[in-house]
Design a protein around this motif. Structure first.
Motif, PDB file in Angstrom:
ATOM      1  N   SER A 152       0.834  -1.205   0.000  1.00 54.24           N
ATOM      2  CA  SER A 152       0.000   0.000   0.000  1.00 54.24           C
ATOM      3  C   SER A 152       0.868   1.255   0.000  1.00 54.24           C
ATOM      4  CB  SER A 152      -0.946  -0.004   1.202  1.00 54.24           C
ATOM      5  OG  SER A 152      -0.246   0.200   2.423  1.00 54.24           O
ATOM      6  N   ALA A 153       2.016   1.209   0.696  1.00 54.67           N
ATOM      7  CA  ALA A 153       2.942   2.343   0.677  1.00 54.67           C
ATOM      8  C   ALA A 153       3.503   2.554  -0.722  1.00 54.67           C
ATOM      9  CB  ALA A 153       4.074   2.110   1.674  1.00 54.67           C
ATOM     10  N   GLN A 154       3.733   1.460  -1.430  1.00 51.33           N
ATOM     11  CA  GLN A 154       4.251   1.535  -2.794  1.00 51.33           C
ATOM     12  C   GLN A 154       3.246   2.172  -3.754  1.00 51.33           C
ATOM     13  OE1 GLN A 154       5.077  -2.345  -4.523  1.00 51.33           O
ATOM     14  NE2 GLN A 154       7.047  -1.604  -5.289  1.00 51.33           N
ATOM     15  N   ARG A 155       1.960   2.058  -3.427  1.00 47.76           N
ATOM     16  CA  ARG A 155       0.907   2.572  -4.313  1.00 47.76           C
ATOM     17  C   ARG A 155       0.507   4.019  -3.985  1.00 47.76           C
ATOM     18  NH1 ARG A 155      -1.274  -2.720  -3.392  1.00 47.76           N
ATOM     19  NH2 ARG A 155      -2.635  -1.850  -1.779  1.00 47.76           N
ATOM     20  N   ILE A 156       1.105   4.604  -2.960  1.00 52.19           N
ATOM     21  CA  ILE A 156       0.727   5.978  -2.594  1.00 52.19           C
ATOM     22  C   ILE A 156       1.039   6.932  -3.747  1.00 52.19           C
ATOM     23  CG2 ILE A 156       1.289   7.925  -1.074  1.00 52.19           C
ATOM     24  CD1 ILE A 156       1.628   5.960   1.188  1.00 52.19           C
ATOM     25  N   ALA A 157       0.035   7.719  -4.090  1.00 49.04           N
ATOM     26  CA  ALA A 157       0.162   8.636  -5.229  1.00 49.04           C
ATOM     27  C   ALA A 157       0.767   9.956  -4.778  1.00 49.04           C
ATOM     28  CB  ALA A 157      -1.214   8.852  -5.865  1.00 49.04           C
TER      29      ALA A 157
END
Length: 258
Positions: free
Chosen positions: A107-112
């Motif tokens: 989820s951290a990797q997907r933060i925009a």
């Protein structure tokens, strides 16, 4: 209306409301008054229950109104290149469930948010803690932007066999890894959550404008960073922002102490 006057009125109003609730609870305790009860008092509904119910209703009403206001005001922030802020996400990890940790890091990797720096500090450097570093490598460690360091000490307690020179060298290595890497993982001597957060803050120093924190069982919304930054940037009187925490769904865990 001046800001100071508005703040004063809010403080007075909140204090009066708290005193009214406290007075009602004391009255309910003293009188023992009950609106409804069965013959042998197996079931009853009294003044105390009514006050708690009213309090819960008022809390729910204000929460609903605040959420509605947030949704209406929820527009993406637009910053020029000169105004763009740097943000670091600090993840505190301690003997985390492997599935939860993977979901957190993904989820951290997907933060925009452009150029978001992610720092995971593991509270423990023993062999049984090594699986968390392995998961970090699995999810975030596949690029040259990732770095890690297994430290025998922490910033307040030297590990076994550490000398003053090696302790200082370890501190500098932690700072170097965190500042040079987009994704970094530091494993350190156990010291508790405060020690974990201290390491992240100390290593980052003034290299970023804002620091976002979460636990390793948190699943983050892709828009969480930009939304919190929007609040901080729009109101200079706001010094910190808390996330909109929701209960777990479908086996996901969320932040439970922020």
């Amino acid at each position: 209306m001046p800001v100071k006057l508005t703040t004063a009125l809010r403080v007075v109003g909140t204090s009066l409301f708290a005193l009214a609730v406290l007075g009602g609870i004391l009255a309910a305790y003293v009188t023992g008054y009950q609106f409804i009860h069965t013959e042998k008092h197996y079931l009853s509904f009294g003044l105390y229950g009514a006050i708690l119910g009213l309090h819960l209703l008022i809390q729910s009403l204000f929460a609903f109104l605040e959420h509605r206001r947030m949704r209406r005001a929820g527009r993406p922030i637009k910053l020029s290149c000169q105004q763009r802020r740097s943000v670091a996400l600090c993840i505190a990890a301690y003997q985390e469930d492997p599935d939860y940790l993977r979901k957190c890091l993904r989820s951290a990797q997907r933060i925009a948010f452009p150029d978001l720096k992610v720092v995971m500090v593991v509270d423990g450097n023993r062999q049984e803690d090594a699986y968390m570093l392995d998961i970090f490598h699995e999810v975030l460690g596949g690029t040259e932007q990732a770095g890690f360091f297994v430290w025998r000490s922490n910033f307040h307690e030297a590990g076994e066999g550490e000398t003053e020179a090696s302790l200082q060298e370890g501190m500098e290595r932690v700072r170097a890894v965190v500042r040079a890497s987009t994704f970094s993982c530091i494993m350190q001597k156990w010291g508790g959550k405060r020690e974990v957060m201290y390491t992240a803050f100390k290593a980052l120093g003034d290299s970023v404008d804002y620091i976002q924190v979460c636990d390793s069982d948190t699943v983050l919304d892709p828009a969480c960073t930009i939304e919190m930054l929007r609040v901080l940037e729009e109101d200079p009187q706001v010094g910190g922002v808390g996330g909109d925490v929701q209960p777990p769904r479908k086996g996901l865990a969320v932040e439970d102490d922020q």
